[in-house]
Write a protein that holds these residues in place. Structure first.
Motif, PDB file in Angstrom:
ATOM      1  N   GLU A 187       0.548  -1.388   4.291  1.00  0.00           N
ATOM      2  CA  GLU A 187      -0.633  -1.540   3.430  1.00  0.00           C
ATOM      3  C   GLU A 187      -0.822  -0.362   2.485  1.00  0.00           C
ATOM      4  OE1 GLU A 187      -2.117   0.370   7.292  1.00  0.00           O
ATOM      5  OE2 GLU A 187      -0.647  -1.149   6.679  1.00  0.00           O
ATOM      6  N   GLU A 188      -0.094   0.738   2.711  1.00  0.00           N
ATOM      7  CA  GLU A 188      -0.209   1.920   1.856  1.00  0.00           C
ATOM      8  C   GLU A 188       0.812   1.925   0.715  1.00  0.00           C
ATOM      9  OE1 GLU A 188      -2.680   3.600   2.114  1.00  0.00           O
ATOM     10  OE2 GLU A 188      -3.287   3.958   4.187  1.00  0.00           O
ATOM     11  N   ALA A 189       1.520   0.832   0.510  1.00  0.00           N
ATOM     12  CA  ALA A 189       2.566   0.792  -0.506  1.00  0.00           C
ATOM     13  C   ALA A 189       2.022   1.091  -1.901  1.00  0.00           C
ATOM     14  CB  ALA A 189       3.276  -0.557  -0.488  1.00  0.00           C
ATOM     15  N   ASP A 190       0.917   0.470  -2.272  1.00  0.00           N
ATOM     16  CA  ASP A 190       0.350   0.703  -3.606  1.00  0.00           C
ATOM     17  C   ASP A 190      -0.096   2.149  -3.764  1.00  0.00           C
ATOM     18  OD1 ASP A 190       0.827  -1.914  -4.282  1.00  0.00           O
ATOM     19  OD2 ASP A 190      -1.242  -2.588  -3.939  1.00  0.00           O
ATOM     20  N   TYR A 191      -0.672   2.698  -2.716  1.00  0.00           N
ATOM     21  CA  TYR A 191      -1.101   4.103  -2.732  1.00  0.00           C
ATOM     22  C   TYR A 191       0.090   5.017  -2.999  1.00  0.00           C
ATOM     23  CZ  TYR A 191      -2.250   8.546  -0.333  1.00  0.00           C
ATOM     24  OH  TYR A 191      -2.419   9.879   0.009  1.00  0.00           O
ATOM     25  N   LEU A 192       1.200   4.781  -2.308  1.00  0.00           N
ATOM     26  CA  LEU A 192       2.373   5.637  -2.454  1.00  0.00           C
ATOM     27  C   LEU A 192       3.045   5.444  -3.811  1.00  0.00           C
ATOM     28  CD1 LEU A 192       3.754   5.250   1.167  1.00  0.00           C
ATOM     29  CD2 LEU A 192       2.815   7.327   0.154  1.00  0.00           C
ATOM     30  N   THR A 193       3.065   4.219  -4.289  1.00  0.00           N
ATOM     31  CA  THR A 193       3.600   3.966  -5.621  1.00  0.00           C
ATOM     32  C   THR A 193       2.764   4.685  -6.674  1.00  0.00           C
ATOM     33  OG1 THR A 193       4.445   1.812  -4.919  1.00  0.00           O
ATOM     34  CG2 THR A 193       4.225   2.180  -7.283  1.00  0.00           C
ATOM     35  N   GLY A 194       1.451   4.697  -6.450  1.00  0.00           N
ATOM     36  CA  GLY A 194       0.558   5.399  -7.365  1.00  0.00           C
ATOM     37  C   GLY A 194       0.795   6.891  -7.397  1.00  0.00           C
ATOM     38  N   LEU A 195       1.272   7.446  -6.287  1.00  0.00           N
ATOM     39  CA  LEU A 195       1.594   8.875  -6.238  1.00  0.00           C
ATOM     40  C   LEU A 195       2.933   9.187  -6.905  1.00  0.00           C
ATOM     41  CD1 LEU A 195       0.551   9.839  -2.581  1.00  0.00           C
ATOM     42  CD2 LEU A 195      -0.678  10.323  -4.695  1.00  0.00           C
ATOM     43  N   GLY A 196       3.736   8.144  -7.147  1.00  0.00           N
ATOM     44  CA  GLY A 196       5.004   8.366  -7.835  1.00  0.00           C
ATOM     45  C   GLY A 196       6.232   7.899  -7.094  1.00  0.00           C
ATOM     46  N   ALA A 197       6.067   7.314  -5.900  1.00  0.00           N
ATOM     47  CA  ALA A 197       7.231   6.826  -5.160  1.00  0.00           C
ATOM     48  C   ALA A 197       7.891   5.673  -5.916  1.00  0.00           C
ATOM     49  CB  ALA A 197       6.825   6.376  -3.762  1.00  0.00           C
ATOM     50  N   SER A 198       9.216   5.690  -5.979  1.00  0.00           N
ATOM     51  CA  SER A 198       9.935   4.628  -6.688  1.00  0.00           C
ATOM     52  C   SER A 198      10.248   3.443  -5.779  1.00  0.00           C
ATOM     53  CB  SER A 198      11.222   5.172  -7.305  1.00  0.00           C
ATOM     54  OG  SER A 198      12.028   5.791  -6.320  1.00  0.00           O
ATOM     55  N   ARG A 199      10.307   3.696  -4.470  1.00  0.00           N
ATOM     56  CA  ARG A 199      10.446   2.581  -3.531  1.00  0.00           C
ATOM     57  C   ARG A 199       9.870   2.978  -2.183  1.00  0.00           C
ATOM     58  NH1 ARG A 199      16.255   1.876  -0.738  1.00  0.00           N
ATOM     59  NH2 ARG A 199      17.055   4.015  -0.834  1.00  0.00           N
ATOM     60  N   ILE A 200       9.496   1.961  -1.416  1.00  0.00           N
ATOM     61  CA  ILE A 200       8.868   2.152  -0.112  1.00  0.00           C
ATOM     62  C   ILE A 200       9.801   1.598   0.959  1.00  0.00           C
ATOM     63  CG2 ILE A 200       6.778   1.823   1.251  1.00  0.00           C
ATOM     64  CD1 ILE A 200       6.307   3.152  -1.490  1.00  0.00           C
ATOM     65  N   LEU A 201      10.046   2.398   1.998  1.00  0.00           N
ATOM     66  CA  LEU A 201      10.901   1.983   3.099  1.00  0.00           C
ATOM     67  C   LEU A 201      10.094   1.930   4.389  1.00  0.00           C
ATOM     68  CD1 LEU A 201      14.025   4.209   2.331  1.00  0.00           C
ATOM     69  CD2 LEU A 201      13.642   1.820   1.692  1.00  0.00           C
ATOM     70  N   PRO A 202      10.324   0.916   5.220  1.00  0.00           N
ATOM     71  CA  PRO A 202       9.578   0.820   6.483  1.00  0.00           C
ATOM     72  C   PRO A 202      10.088   1.834   7.506  1.00  0.00           C
ATOM     73  CG  PRO A 202      11.141  -0.977   6.316  1.00  0.00           C
ATOM     74  CD  PRO A 202      11.193  -0.252   4.999  1.00  0.00           C
ATOM     75  N   ARG A 203       9.166   2.412   8.246  1.00  0.00           N
ATOM     76  CA  ARG A 203       9.528   3.383   9.271  1.00  0.00           C
ATOM     77  C   ARG A 203      10.469   2.779  10.305  1.00  0.00           C
ATOM     78  NH1 ARG A 203       4.400   5.743  11.746  1.00  0.00           N
ATOM     79  NH2 ARG A 203       4.315   3.706  12.749  1.00  0.00           N
ATOM     80  N   ALA A 204      10.330   1.487  10.542  1.00  0.00           N
ATOM     81  CA  ALA A 204      11.164   0.824  11.545  1.00  0.00           C
ATOM     82  C   ALA A 204      12.650   0.945  11.239  1.00  0.00           C
ATOM     83  CB  ALA A 204      10.778  -0.650  11.651  1.00  0.00           C
TER      84      ALA A 204
END
Length: 331
Positions: A187-204
């Motif tokens: 659920e924090e994907a948009d937050y992290l993208t807003g900080l500048g992350a280019s992609r989101i990876l699951p901890r799993a």
């Protein structure tokens, strides 16, 4: 200074049952030190939460005022480096563990632990950065020292929605790095993208045992988790890449092999913020003033009162807190 002041105090009874509550203390109860600081703001960090809840034996002596960070104004000083009215910041040095910390209206500390606060920051901004942001910058400085540049490829940040991770993502993105952010909270994907992350990876993707050497993916990494996650991060780091390790949220063990280090020349750079030399602290804060957009701090920060801290400590331990918690105390 006032004859009494408010503080969050952790104590333990004869049965070793621990409690934490806001109470009034007298000035003569303050510990030894050559500088007294009127605290303007402090923070609630993961280590503070461990201390307050007793989930880990962080506190070395009782009673203890937690708070590993503080920013404020010098009230009294017998240290030649500081004078009344100076704006200062403190991170680490065992404060909140062995020596009373910042979750109080006043703190008495060694002047050797203080550095002048950069003029670019207000007290609350400094605490929005706090040990987490300062540690992030130490990690980025470690990557730079080992030659990791934006042209080398993607940099991985684990625990990206937490305090260290959030600031690391923001600074790396501003410096031109492509950032892959790892989080267990989709659920924090948009937050992290807003900080500048280019992609989101699951901890799993990182929590199960993997190969000693995985596909080369990252030029560098900032890891706050440790354990199996760190082992997998090292296994997937590119030839001569660097992993800056600064945390153990996933455990102190390191179930890895030497393969990434002797076959790919990967560097595992340990980053300690608690006893870090003053020169490095000053450089980290100078770089924060230069390379961190202060506008980033608002979405990564929530405010709390001293009275909120005991409750929020449980939330922090449970991993339900995003970014940083600032505790404004006074000006």
């Amino acid at each position: 200074m006032n004859s009494t002041f408010r503080a969050l105090l952790i104590d333990r009874d004869d049965d070793k049952k621990q409690s934490a509550q806001v109470t009034d203390l007298s000035a003569d109860q303050l510990p030894e030190g050559d500088v007294t600081v009127r605290v303007a703001a402090s923070t609630l960090n993961y280590k503070d939460a461990l201390a307050i809840t007793g989930a880990s034996p962080i506190v070395r002596q009782f009673p203890m005022v937690p708070g590993i960070d503080l920013a404020g104004t010098v009230e009294e000083s017998s240290n030649s480096a500081f004078a009344p009215g100076d704006r200062v910041v403190l991170n680490g040095w065992g404060v909140g563990e062995r020596h009373w910390g910042g979750l109080a209206e006043y703190a008495r500390v060694s002047g050797d632990w203080l550095i002048p606060l950069e003029t670019a920051f207000t007290f609350e901004q400094a605490m929005s950065i706090g040990t987490a942001g300062y540690t992030s910058m130490l990690c980025i400085m470690a990557l730079e020292r080992n030659g990791v540049t934006p042209d080398d490829g993607e940099v991985l940040v684990t625990g990206a929605a937490g305090g260290v991770g959030s600031i690391a993502v923001a600074i790396l993105a501003k410096l031109g790095y492509q950032v892959a952010a790892v989080t267990g909270r989709p659920e924090e994907a948009d937050y992290l993208t807003g900080l500048g992350a280019s992609r989101i990876l699951p901890r799993a993707d990182f929590t199960e045992p993997g190969r000693p050497l995985a596909k080369e993916q990252w030029a560098g990494a900032v890891d706050v988790v440790g354990g199996q996650v760190l082992a997998n991060v090292c296994a997937g780091t590119k030839y001569r890449g660097t992993v800056a390790a600064c945390g153990l949220a996933g455990g102190m063990d390191f179930p890895a092999t030497v393969a990434p280090f002797i076959l790919r020349g990967v560097t595992l750079a340990g980053v300690d913020s608690v006893m870090c030399p003053v020169e490095d602290r000053r450089e980290a804060w100078r770089r924060l003033a230069q390379d961190l957009d202060s506008a980033v701090l608002q979405p990564v920060t929530t405010s709390a009162t001293l009275d909120d801290c005991a409750r929020l400590a449980d939330e922090l331990i449970a991993g339900r807190v995003r970014g940083r918690i600032v505790v404004p105390i006074g000006e």
